[in-house]
Design a protein around this motif. Structure first.
Motif, PDB file in Angstrom:
ATOM      1  N   ALA A  30     127.851 103.076  74.152  1.00 47.76           N
ATOM      2  CA  ALA A  30     127.952 101.621  73.951  1.00 47.76           C
ATOM      3  C   ALA A  30     126.576 100.970  73.976  1.00 47.76           C
ATOM      4  CB  ALA A  30     128.854 101.026  75.028  1.00 47.76           C
ATOM      5  N   LEU A  31     125.713 101.452  74.862  1.00 50.80           N
ATOM      6  CA  LEU A  31     124.345 100.917  74.929  1.00 50.80           C
ATOM      7  C   LEU A  31     123.616 101.173  73.628  1.00 50.80           C
ATOM      8  CD1 LEU A  31     121.937  99.725  76.495  1.00 50.80           C
ATOM      9  CD2 LEU A  31     121.473 102.033  77.358  1.00 50.80           C
ATOM     10  N   PHE A  32     123.782 102.361  73.080  1.00 47.09           N
ATOM     11  CA  PHE A  32     123.128 102.709  71.822  1.00 47.09           C
ATOM     12  C   PHE A  32     123.602 101.777  70.698  1.00 47.09           C
ATOM     13  CE2 PHE A  32     122.293 106.364  68.622  1.00 47.09           C
ATOM     14  CZ  PHE A  32     121.110 105.764  68.250  1.00 47.09           C
ATOM     15  N   MET A  33     124.916 101.574  70.618  1.00 49.86           N
ATOM     16  CA  MET A  33     125.451 100.704  69.583  1.00 49.86           C
ATOM     17  C   MET A  33     125.031  99.258  69.816  1.00 49.86           C
ATOM     18  SD  MET A  33     129.269 102.287  69.020  1.00 49.86           S
ATOM     19  CE  MET A  33     129.591 101.171  67.637  1.00 49.86           C
ATOM     20  N   GLY A  34     124.918  98.869  71.087  1.00 49.36           N
ATOM     21  CA  GLY A  34     124.476  97.509  71.403  1.00 49.36           C
ATOM     22  C   GLY A  34     123.053  97.255  70.945  1.00 49.36           C
ATOM     23  N   VAL A  35     122.185  98.246  71.143  1.00 48.46           N
ATOM     24  CA  VAL A  35     120.811  98.117  70.670  1.00 48.46           C
ATOM     25  C   VAL A  35     120.788  97.963  69.156  1.00 48.46           C
ATOM     26  CG1 VAL A  35     118.606  99.327  70.432  1.00 48.46           C
ATOM     27  CG2 VAL A  35     119.810  99.365  72.619  1.00 48.46           C
ATOM     28  N   GLY A  36     121.603  98.783  68.480  1.00 50.41           N
ATOM     29  CA  GLY A  36     121.675  98.674  67.023  1.00 50.41           C
ATOM     30  C   GLY A  36     122.176  97.314  66.581  1.00 50.41           C
ATOM     31  N   TYR A  37     123.153  96.756  67.317  1.00 48.34           N
ATOM     32  CA  TYR A  37     123.704  95.444  66.959  1.00 48.34           C
ATOM     33  C   TYR A  37     122.669  94.339  67.140  1.00 48.34           C
ATOM     34  CZ  TYR A  37     126.747  91.374  66.883  1.00 48.34           C
ATOM     35  OH  TYR A  37     127.318  90.162  66.582  1.00 48.34           O
ATOM     36  N   LEU A  38     121.900  94.398  68.227  1.00 45.83           N
ATOM     37  CA  LEU A  38     120.882  93.372  68.467  1.00 45.83           C
ATOM     38  C   LEU A  38     119.811  93.385  67.394  1.00 45.83           C
ATOM     39  CD1 LEU A  38     120.399  93.647  72.345  1.00 45.83           C
ATOM     40  CD2 LEU A  38     121.443  91.758  71.072  1.00 45.83           C
ATOM     41  N   ILE A  39     119.537  94.570  66.854  1.00 47.91           N
ATOM     42  CA  ILE A  39     118.494  94.675  65.829  1.00 47.91           C
ATOM     43  C   ILE A  39     119.029  94.333  64.444  1.00 47.91           C
ATOM     44  CG2 ILE A  39     116.956  96.290  64.636  1.00 47.91           C
ATOM     45  CD1 ILE A  39     116.669  97.776  67.277  1.00 47.91           C
ATOM     46  N   GLY A  40     120.212  94.837  64.114  1.00 49.27           N
ATOM     47  CA  GLY A  40     120.701  94.670  62.748  1.00 49.27           C
ATOM     48  C   GLY A  40     122.128  94.200  62.616  1.00 49.27           C
ATOM     49  N   GLY A  41     122.695  93.597  63.676  1.00 45.19           N
ATOM     50  CA  GLY A  41     124.068  93.106  63.590  1.00 45.19           C
ATOM     51  C   GLY A  41     125.065  94.245  63.466  1.00 45.19           C
ATOM     52  N   ALA A  42     126.174  93.991  62.805  1.00 39.27           N
ATOM     53  CA  ALA A  42     127.222  95.003  62.652  1.00 39.27           C
ATOM     54  C   ALA A  42     126.712  96.228  61.900  1.00 39.27           C
ATOM     55  CB  ALA A  42     128.426  94.404  61.926  1.00 39.27           C
ATOM     56  N   THR A  43     125.863  95.993  60.911  1.00 37.56           N
ATOM     57  CA  THR A  43     125.286  97.111  60.163  1.00 37.56           C
ATOM     58  C   THR A  43     124.425  97.978  61.065  1.00 37.56           C
ATOM     59  OG1 THR A  43     125.271  95.795  58.124  1.00 37.56           O
ATOM     60  CG2 THR A  43     123.852  97.758  58.196  1.00 37.56           C
ATOM     61  N   GLY A  44     123.651  97.332  61.922  1.00 37.58           N
ATOM     62  CA  GLY A  44     122.804  98.067  62.860  1.00 37.58           C
ATOM     63  C   GLY A  44     123.613  98.892  63.834  1.00 37.58           C
ATOM     64  N   ALA A  45     124.734  98.340  64.319  1.00 37.53           N
ATOM     65  CA  ALA A  45     125.594  99.084  65.245  1.00 37.53           C
ATOM     66  C   ALA A  45     126.189 100.307  64.563  1.00 37.53           C
ATOM     67  CB  ALA A  45     126.700  98.165  65.770  1.00 37.53           C
ATOM     68  N   THR A  46     126.605 100.133  63.309  1.00 41.55           N
ATOM     69  CA  THR A  46     127.164 101.260  62.557  1.00 41.55           C
ATOM     70  C   THR A  46     126.120 102.329  62.308  1.00 41.55           C
ATOM     71  OG1 THR A  46     128.722  99.773  61.450  1.00 41.55           O
ATOM     72  CG2 THR A  46     128.341 101.928  60.432  1.00 41.55           C
ATOM     73  N   LEU A  47     124.906 101.888  61.955  1.00 41.82           N
ATOM     74  CA  LEU A  47     123.811 102.827  61.721  1.00 41.82           C
ATOM     75  C   LEU A  47     123.474 103.591  63.000  1.00 41.82           C
ATOM     76  CD1 LEU A  47     121.666 103.971  59.823  1.00 41.82           C
ATOM     77  CD2 LEU A  47     120.172 102.062  60.469  1.00 41.82           C
ATOM     78  N   ALA A  48     123.487 102.894  64.130  1.00 46.71           N
ATOM     79  CA  ALA A  48     123.204 103.546  65.406  1.00 46.71           C
ATOM     80  C   ALA A  48     124.234 104.623  65.703  1.00 46.71           C
ATOM     81  CB  ALA A  48     123.181 102.510  66.530  1.00 46.71           C
ATOM     82  N   LEU A  49     125.487 104.338  65.400  1.00 46.23           N
ATOM     83  CA  LEU A  49     126.543 105.318  65.631  1.00 46.23           C
ATOM     84  C   LEU A  49     126.355 106.548  64.745  1.00 46.23           C
ATOM     85  CD1 LEU A  49     129.141 105.901  67.172  1.00 46.23           C
ATOM     86  CD2 LEU A  49     130.414 104.800  65.313  1.00 46.23           C
ATOM     87  N   VAL A  50     125.943 106.324  63.493  1.00 47.45           N
ATOM     88  CA  VAL A  50     125.697 107.433  62.566  1.00 47.45           C
ATOM     89  C   VAL A  50     124.521 108.276  63.049  1.00 47.45           C
ATOM     90  CG1 VAL A  50     124.959 108.034  60.232  1.00 47.45           C
ATOM     91  CG2 VAL A  50     126.663 106.244  60.578  1.00 47.45           C
ATOM     92  N   VAL A  51     123.449 107.610  63.513  1.00 52.60           N
ATOM     93  CA  VAL A  51     122.284 108.334  64.027  1.00 52.60           C
ATOM     94  C   VAL A  51     122.671 109.173  65.238  1.00 52.60           C
ATOM     95  CG1 VAL A  51     120.038 108.075  65.139  1.00 52.60           C
ATOM     96  CG2 VAL A  51     120.593 106.685  63.143  1.00 52.60           C
ATOM     97  N   ALA A  52     123.484 108.595  66.128  1.00 53.11           N
ATOM     98  CA  ALA A  52     123.924 109.327  67.318  1.00 53.11           C
ATOM     99  C   ALA A  52     124.718 110.569  66.923  1.00 53.11           C
ATOM    100  CB  ALA A  52     124.769 108.414  68.207  1.00 53.11           C
TER     101      ALA A  52
END
Length: 307
Positions: free
Chosen positions: A15-37
């Motif tokens: 969740a922390l990883f996705m939260g960081v992605g969301y703060l940087i790029g919104g919903a797209t950033g959260a999705t990208l963070a999940l893919v990277v993970a």
């Protein structure tokens, strides 16, 4: 409760990883963070064991070139109802050990030359049993996942600093927010990783003590390794502190900032828990119960640790 707590901490890390992605790029950033993970964990699943063994210069040994060590691991693996793991030896004077591998069928146990030179056969049995407990509990894969997610969080947070610093008016964190994110996100990930590691160490101590049959063998070994770790540096670990959580005792000397956030529970607390377990199992709770016969040489090498 131990597994539930571990699952909750791992969920918090994701969740922390996705939260960081969301703060940087919104919903797209959260999705990208999940893919990277997912990608980093997939890579780690297949390659982490070879990477870490190579990092420490670990060499495979077998019944021909290390018969006593190989026999001891085989005896303990049989007691733990585990497949025989690969056995590796690291040319390092600091007594220490770790286990790796994605599952019990592809596990490896690595010990240092210092461990073989400074511990009795009983103490060595306690250490190896602890590492086999990590294998049996699938901790080796779990700790790899937490380490890769923690590393990815740090990477994404740094990207936020470079690419999100000027997005304050467009929903991004802005320069100040990016700096805070770059510092606080990896710190939070480190704290979660430490909490998971500490939880699993207590569980491995308990199971390892039961596998070898005497909690005080492991307690005696922990005391020796803890003392030596502050006197004998592990240069490979100093160069790769992110792998410190894998060892039975933190291998870092603490000469820099290594021990500011330790990945292991207090050794004194671990020994106290083992003493309590020894009392529950009806054995002595003193260090003498381990009955170490000195270095792992001579007559003690030709006998099993149980007789």
């Amino acid at each position: 409760m131990s597994y539930f707590r571990t699952a909750m901490l791992l969920a918090g890390m994701t969740a922390l990883f996705m939260g960081v992605g969301y703060l940087i790029g919104g919903a797209t950033g959260a999705t990208l963070a999940l893919v990277v993970a997912a990608c980093t964990n997939l890579f780690a699943y297949w390659n982490s064991d070879r990477m870490v063994l190579s990092m420490y210069g670990a060499q495979p040994v077998d019944a021909r070139n290390a018969p006593d060590l190989h026999r001891l691991v085989a005896e303990l693996a049989a007691r733990a109802n585990l497949p025989m793991p690969a056995v590796y030896l690291m040319d390092n004077p600091q007594p220490n050990a770790f286990a790796t591998g994605r599952n019990p069928q592809n596990a490896a146990v690595a010990v240092t030359t210092g461990l073989m030179q400074q511990l009795s056969r009983e103490e060595l049995a306690g250490v190896i049993a602890h590492e086999l407990a990590h294998v049996k509990n699938h901790d080796t894969l779990l700790m790899t996942i937490t380490a890769t997610i923690a590393g990815a969080i740090s990477m994404v947070a740094q990207f936020g600093m470079f690419f999100g610093g000027n997005r304050n008016n467009n929903g991004g964190p802005g320069m100040i927010g990016s700096i805070a994110l770059m510092i606080l996100a990896p710190l939070a990930a480190m704290l979660v990783q430490m909490a998971i590691s500490r939880t699993r160490e207590y569980a491995a101590d308990d199971m390892g003590a039961r596998i070898c049959g005497n909690p005080m063998w492991l307690a005696s070994a922990l005391a020796k390794i803890e003392n030596a770790s502050h006197q004998i540096p592990n240069e490979d670990a100093e160069r790769s502190p992110a792998t410190a959580h894998m060892f039975i005792i933190n291998p870092l000397s603490g000469r820099a900032m290594d021990n500011l956030f330790t990945t292991h529970p207090s050794t004194q607390n671990r020994i106290a828990a083992l003493q309590q377990l020894a009392g529950q199992l009806g054995g002595s709770t003193t260090a003498r119960a381990a009955v170490p016969r000195g270095p792992w040489t001579g007559a003690s090498r030709s006998r099993g640790p149980w007789g």
